[in-house]
Design a protein around this motif. Structure first.
Motif, PDB file in Angstrom:
ATOM      1  N   GLY A 192     -26.679  -0.188  33.796  1.00  0.00           N
ATOM      2  CA  GLY A 192     -25.510   0.646  34.053  1.00  0.00           C
ATOM      3  C   GLY A 192     -24.874   1.240  32.809  1.00  0.00           C
ATOM      4  N   TYR A 193     -24.880   0.497  31.704  1.00  0.00           N
ATOM      5  CA  TYR A 193     -24.232   0.960  30.479  1.00  0.00           C
ATOM      6  C   TYR A 193     -25.219   1.428  29.413  1.00  0.00           C
ATOM      7  N   GLY A 194     -26.477   1.104  29.582  1.00  0.00           N
ATOM      8  CA  GLY A 194     -27.469   1.506  28.596  1.00  0.00           C
ATOM      9  C   GLY A 194     -27.537   0.612  27.373  1.00  0.00           C
ATOM     10  N   PHE A 195     -27.070  -0.637  27.485  1.00  0.00           N
ATOM     11  CA  PHE A 195     -27.145  -1.559  26.357  1.00  0.00           C
ATOM     12  C   PHE A 195     -28.607  -1.889  26.056  1.00  0.00           C
ATOM     13  N   ASP A 196     -28.939  -1.919  24.792  1.00  0.00           N
ATOM     14  CA  ASP A 196     -30.318  -2.080  24.366  1.00  0.00           C
ATOM     15  C   ASP A 196     -30.810  -3.509  24.586  1.00  0.00           C
ATOM     16  N   ARG A 197     -31.771  -3.675  25.505  1.00  0.00           N
ATOM     17  CA  ARG A 197     -32.455  -4.947  25.746  1.00  0.00           C
ATOM     18  C   ARG A 197     -31.484  -6.129  25.849  1.00  0.00           C
ATOM     19  N   MET A 198     -30.451  -5.934  26.631  1.00  0.00           N
ATOM     20  CA  MET A 198     -29.479  -6.998  26.806  1.00  0.00           C
ATOM     21  C   MET A 198     -30.079  -8.197  27.543  1.00  0.00           C
ATOM     22  N   GLU A 199     -31.196  -7.967  28.228  1.00  0.00           N
ATOM     23  CA  GLU A 199     -31.875  -9.060  28.930  1.00  0.00           C
ATOM     24  C   GLU A 199     -32.248 -10.202  27.995  1.00  0.00           C
ATOM     25  N   LEU A 200     -32.364  -9.907  26.680  1.00  0.00           N
ATOM     26  CA  LEU A 200     -32.778 -10.929  25.723  1.00  0.00           C
ATOM     27  C   LEU A 200     -31.667 -11.923  25.410  1.00  0.00           C
ATOM     28  N   LEU A 201     -30.494 -11.735  26.006  1.00  0.00           N
ATOM     29  CA  LEU A 201     -29.480 -12.795  25.946  1.00  0.00           C
ATOM     30  C   LEU A 201     -30.024 -14.088  26.561  1.00  0.00           C
ATOM     31  N   ILE A 202     -30.909 -13.932  27.546  1.00  0.00           N
ATOM     32  CA  ILE A 202     -31.574 -15.081  28.164  1.00  0.00           C
ATOM     33  C   ILE A 202     -32.878 -15.307  27.425  1.00  0.00           C
ATOM     34  N   ASP A 203     -33.117 -16.526  27.014  1.00  0.00           N
ATOM     35  CA  ASP A 203     -34.298 -16.841  26.211  1.00  0.00           C
ATOM     36  C   ASP A 203     -35.513 -17.032  27.121  1.00  0.00           C
ATOM     37  N   TRP A 204     -36.131 -15.906  27.494  1.00  0.00           N
ATOM     38  CA  TRP A 204     -37.312 -15.975  28.350  1.00  0.00           C
ATOM     39  C   TRP A 204     -38.541 -16.456  27.580  1.00  0.00           C
ATOM     40  N   GLY A 205     -38.524 -16.357  26.273  1.00  0.00           N
ATOM     41  CA  GLY A 205     -39.619 -16.869  25.469  1.00  0.00           C
ATOM     42  C   GLY A 205     -40.755 -15.880  25.300  1.00  0.00           C
ATOM     43  N   TRP A 206     -41.756 -16.306  24.544  1.00  0.00           N
ATOM     44  CA  TRP A 206     -42.925 -15.457  24.285  1.00  0.00           C
ATOM     45  C   TRP A 206     -43.712 -15.151  25.545  1.00  0.00           C
ATOM     46  N   PHE A 207     -43.678 -16.067  26.510  1.00  0.00           N
ATOM     47  CA  PHE A 207     -44.448 -15.876  27.733  1.00  0.00           C
ATOM     48  C   PHE A 207     -43.558 -15.337  28.849  1.00  0.00           C
ATOM     49  N   HIS A 208     -42.690 -14.393  28.473  1.00  0.00           N
ATOM     50  CA  HIS A 208     -41.764 -13.831  29.466  1.00  0.00           C
ATOM     51  C   HIS A 208     -42.513 -13.134  30.599  1.00  0.00           C
ATOM     52  N   PHE A 209     -43.732 -12.635  30.322  1.00  0.00           N
ATOM     53  CA  PHE A 209     -44.517 -11.966  31.354  1.00  0.00           C
ATOM     54  C   PHE A 209     -44.948 -12.931  32.455  1.00  0.00           C
ATOM     55  N   ILE A 210     -44.862 -14.241  32.185  1.00  0.00           N
ATOM     56  CA  ILE A 210     -45.096 -15.244  33.224  1.00  0.00           C
ATOM     57  C   ILE A 210     -43.770 -15.812  33.719  1.00  0.00           C
ATOM     58  N   THR A 211     -42.871 -16.072  32.775  1.00  0.00           N
ATOM     59  CA  THR A 211     -41.615 -16.746  33.118  1.00  0.00           C
ATOM     60  C   THR A 211     -40.730 -15.893  34.023  1.00  0.00           C
ATOM     61  N   LYS A 212     -40.554 -14.611  33.678  1.00  0.00           N
ATOM     62  CA  LYS A 212     -39.666 -13.765  34.484  1.00  0.00           C
ATOM     63  C   LYS A 212     -40.193 -13.552  35.899  1.00  0.00           C
ATOM     64  N   PRO A 213     -41.488 -13.233  36.083  1.00  0.00           N
ATOM     65  CA  PRO A 213     -41.970 -13.136  37.467  1.00  0.00           C
ATOM     66  C   PRO A 213     -41.793 -14.434  38.252  1.00  0.00           C
ATOM     67  N   MET A 214     -41.980 -15.570  37.573  1.00  0.00           N
ATOM     68  CA  MET A 214     -41.759 -16.854  38.240  1.00  0.00           C
ATOM     69  C   MET A 214     -40.305 -16.969  38.697  1.00  0.00           C
ATOM     70  N   PHE A 215     -39.374 -16.570  37.829  1.00  0.00           N
ATOM     71  CA  PHE A 215     -37.951 -16.627  38.179  1.00  0.00           C
ATOM     72  C   PHE A 215     -37.654 -15.697  39.355  1.00  0.00           C
ATOM     73  N   TYR A 216     -38.168 -14.465  39.299  1.00  0.00           N
ATOM     74  CA  TYR A 216     -37.907 -13.515  40.374  1.00  0.00           C
ATOM     75  C   TYR A 216     -38.452 -14.025  41.707  1.00  0.00           C
ATOM     76  N   LEU A 217     -39.638 -14.619  41.682  1.00  0.00           N
ATOM     77  CA  LEU A 217     -40.224 -15.135  42.913  1.00  0.00           C
ATOM     78  C   LEU A 217     -39.386 -16.269  43.480  1.00  0.00           C
ATOM     79  N   ILE A 218     -38.939 -17.180  42.611  1.00  0.00           N
ATOM     80  CA  ILE A 218     -38.098 -18.290  43.070  1.00  0.00           C
ATOM     81  C   ILE A 218     -36.786 -17.756  43.641  1.00  0.00           C
ATOM     82  N   ARG A 219     -36.216 -16.754  42.994  1.00  0.00           N
ATOM     83  CA  ARG A 219     -34.939 -16.210  43.476  1.00  0.00           C
ATOM     84  C   ARG A 219     -35.106 -15.526  44.833  1.00  0.00           C
TER      85      ARG A 219
END
Length: 606
Positions: free
Chosen positions: A343-370
């Motif tokens: 909404g505001y265009g803040f640069d990569r604010m998602e990195l406030l959450i420490d998804w780690g190097w394997f975010h390509f696995i961790t984030k989909p896992m989180f989305y599926l659980i949610r």
């Protein structure tokens, strides 16, 4: 020989994980628990050291925090809040106040989150005024551009303008300060229903000449806060700035470096804890000079994340200049942060959450659980459903693996005969084994694939349970009221009937944190191993029998949600393996194998 090599490798890896967990996680947890009381005591003894307005460095916009000056010291947070005039904050997500002395945002509590699973426990306190133990606050202001102008500082007393006396989503609040030299400074605070403040600073020039000011914003933290100090989680100074992308530093690293400067266009910076964060954000695209800094006036350690706009605000006589910035202060909820980023265009604010190097696995896992949580209404059930889905995705691989294991069990008598025939010639034994594998089209390593596939899934789920606030205090059923915490019912104090905490026992305490679910997990692991006949080698058989015990103790300190996943995964694997082996014509005498484990074996002849 191949079996021995695989077994030795499994033992080494298991022991490495077990003792690594003890050394890097469980052991430090005890030390931190003992140190936190001492840290709190030391902070209470330290005087307040409120940082004054940062000075402009040699490079336009550089932030140079000055040495804090001594000020009042308070016994606790409540005393510091009551010491001066304030403007109340009462929104949907936040409760607190703005300090009119200094115009600081330094009192903030999170309405939606409690310290424990008990809803009657205190809500989480995030920001704390200067002078109180563990002070933590946000401040905006102005730096004069080369001229000796009187600007408000930490001791300046502001007044409220207008009728709005409480900051809510519907009622912004404006505070003002007249420097008595022709400049009137104003700060207007607005807040949304969650955790984002919009701060508009303005300067009205009632004098006769132009004035030039650089706007700044900073987050200051007094004292080194206790952190989890765990390798998969970052806590400390954090920012997304310029070409350096994500900047992460520990408190000790910043103390060693003293000062880190970054030129950036847009971005954000601040401090992050496991579940909470306070960050300052310029308007997207605004050129800033950012700085992470550390000072130690006396015995007090002061950490600061700050930025100064590189373009000065020039205000002509009779005119008013403005600067807009933002403050995030609250819980790191993924959906809320994503809305701010989009909404505001803040640069990569998602990195406030420490998804780690394997975010390509961790984030989909989180989305599926949610998504599954939205359907099932319980994160524990969502984890069970995810396990079933993962089992379905990897079913073809598991099917081939268990089919190969069934074939190995079918030729077990031939393998034993080969071992007896070549018991004095390891090379011949291995060659005969390989010929048998080739003849029967068996892959002896196929049994490892289900475990290897499970490792990234296990890690991703562990990361999700460990870092996402959605999992914090998420209940399952029965005694599990927090999936992100270990099982609280320990068998070594008879599930709480004995009045002592086994985890505080020196050295072995972390190994005694064995709850009911780790025991269930160990049993399912043991039963799964009994699907196969015991290895002919007595040493291997003994090691196999110890593996469930080792894993039970190792997983005792893991989040309950992860242990529940592992136990459920074991149960599904048992059912899956039973069906596949039956389909391949292999007799599965599970109950016989289990009963044979309890029979006393005769001693071998000397």
């Amino acid at each position: 020989m191949t079996d021995n090599r695989n077994m030795i490798l499994a033992i080494v890896l298991s022991l490495a994980v077990l003792f690594g967990w003890q050394f890097f996680v469980a052991g430090p947890q005890i030390e931190r628990a003992q140190q936190q009381a001492e840290i709190a005591r030391q902070l209470e003894e330290q005087p307040d050291a409120g940082l004054p307005t940062p000075a402009l460095g040699t490079t336009p916009g550089a932030v140079t925090p000055e040495v804090p000056s001594a000020a009042a010291s308070f016994a606790d947070r409540d005393a510091a809040i009551a010491a001066g005039p304030r403007v109340r904050i009462d929104s949907t997500g936040l409760l607190g106040s703005i300090n009119l002395t200094g115009g600081r945002l330094d009192d903030l509590e999170l309405k939606r989150y409690h310290e424990t699973v008990d809803d009657s426990s205190p809500i989480i306190s995030l920001l704390t005024p200067a002078g109180a133990p563990a002070a933590y606050f946000v401040e905006q202001g102005w730096v004069p551009a080369g001229t000796q102008l009187s600007v408000p500082d930490a001791q300046s007393v502001w007044t409220v303008e207008g009728a709005n006396q409480t900051l809510t989503e519907a009622t912004p609040v404006t505070i003002a300060f007249d420097n008595g030299e022709g400049l009137v400074f104003r700060r207007t605070f607005a807040i949304d229903e969650n955790y984002l403040f919009t701060v508009t600073q303005s300067v009205e020039n009632q004098g006769t000449g132009d004035v030039a000011l650089f706007p700044y914003s900073r987050v200051a933290r007094h004292g080194t806060p206790p952190v989890a100090n765990f390798f998969i989680l970052h806590e400390g100074p954090l920012g997304v700035l310029g070409s350096r992308n994500l900047i992460e530093m520990s408190y000790s690293d910043l103390a060693n470096d003293q000062q880190v400067d970054v030129e950036s266009t847009g971005g954000w910076l601040g401090f992050t804890d496991k579940y909470w964060a306070a960050a300052i954000l310029p308007e997207p695209g605004a050129p800033i000079s950012a700085r992470f800094s550390y000072t130690r006036p006396g015995s007090l350690e002061v950490y600061q994340s700050s930025f100064v706009g590189r373009d000065p605000v020039v205000v002509a006589p009779g005119a008013t200049g403005e600067h807009l910035s933002y403050v995030f202060a609250g819980a790191k909820v993924e959906a809320i942060i994503d809305n701010y980023e989009q909404g505001y265009g803040f640069d990569r604010m998602e990195l406030l959450i420490d998804w780690g190097w394997f975010h390509f696995i961790t984030k989909p896992m989180f989305y599926l659980i949610r998504i599954l949580y939205d359907v099932l209404g319980n994160f524990g059930l969502a984890i069970l459903a995810v396990t079933v889905i993962i089992k379905g995705v990897f079913f073809p691989l598991a099917n081939r693996s268990y089919a190969s294991m069934a074939a190995m069990r079918r030729v077990a008598p031939e393998m034993k005969a080969i071992q007896e025939r070549h018991k004095d010639d390891r090379m011949a034994q291995q060659q005969a084994m390989m010929e048998l594998y080739k003849k029967e089209k068996i892959n002896p390593l196929s049994g490892c694939w289900p475990i290897l596939v499970q490792i990234p899934v296990f890690f991703a789920l562990y990361k999700v349970l460990f870092v996402t606030i959605e999992m914090r205090h998420a209940p399952f059923f029965g005694w599990i009221q927090d999936l992100a915490a270990p099982d609280p019912l320990y068998i070594f104090n008879l599930f709480g009937l004995l009045p002592y905490d086994p985890t505080v026992v020196p050295v072995i305490g972390p190994f005694l944190a064995i709850g009911i679910w780790p025991v269930i997990m160990g049993i399912t692991m043991w039963v799964q191993m009994k699907l196969n006949p015991p290895p002919p080698d007595p040493t291997q058989a003994m090691i196999f029998s110890l593996m469930p015990v080792l894993f039970t103790f190792m997983l005792g300190t893991f989040p309950a949600g992860l242990v529940i996943y592992w136990a459920w995964n074991n149960f599904l694997s048992i059912c899956q393996q039973w069906v596949i082996m039956k389909r391949h014509g292999v007799e599965v005498n599970l109950f016989g194998n289990i009963l044979s484990s309890f029979k006393r074996k005769p001693k071998a002849a000397e």
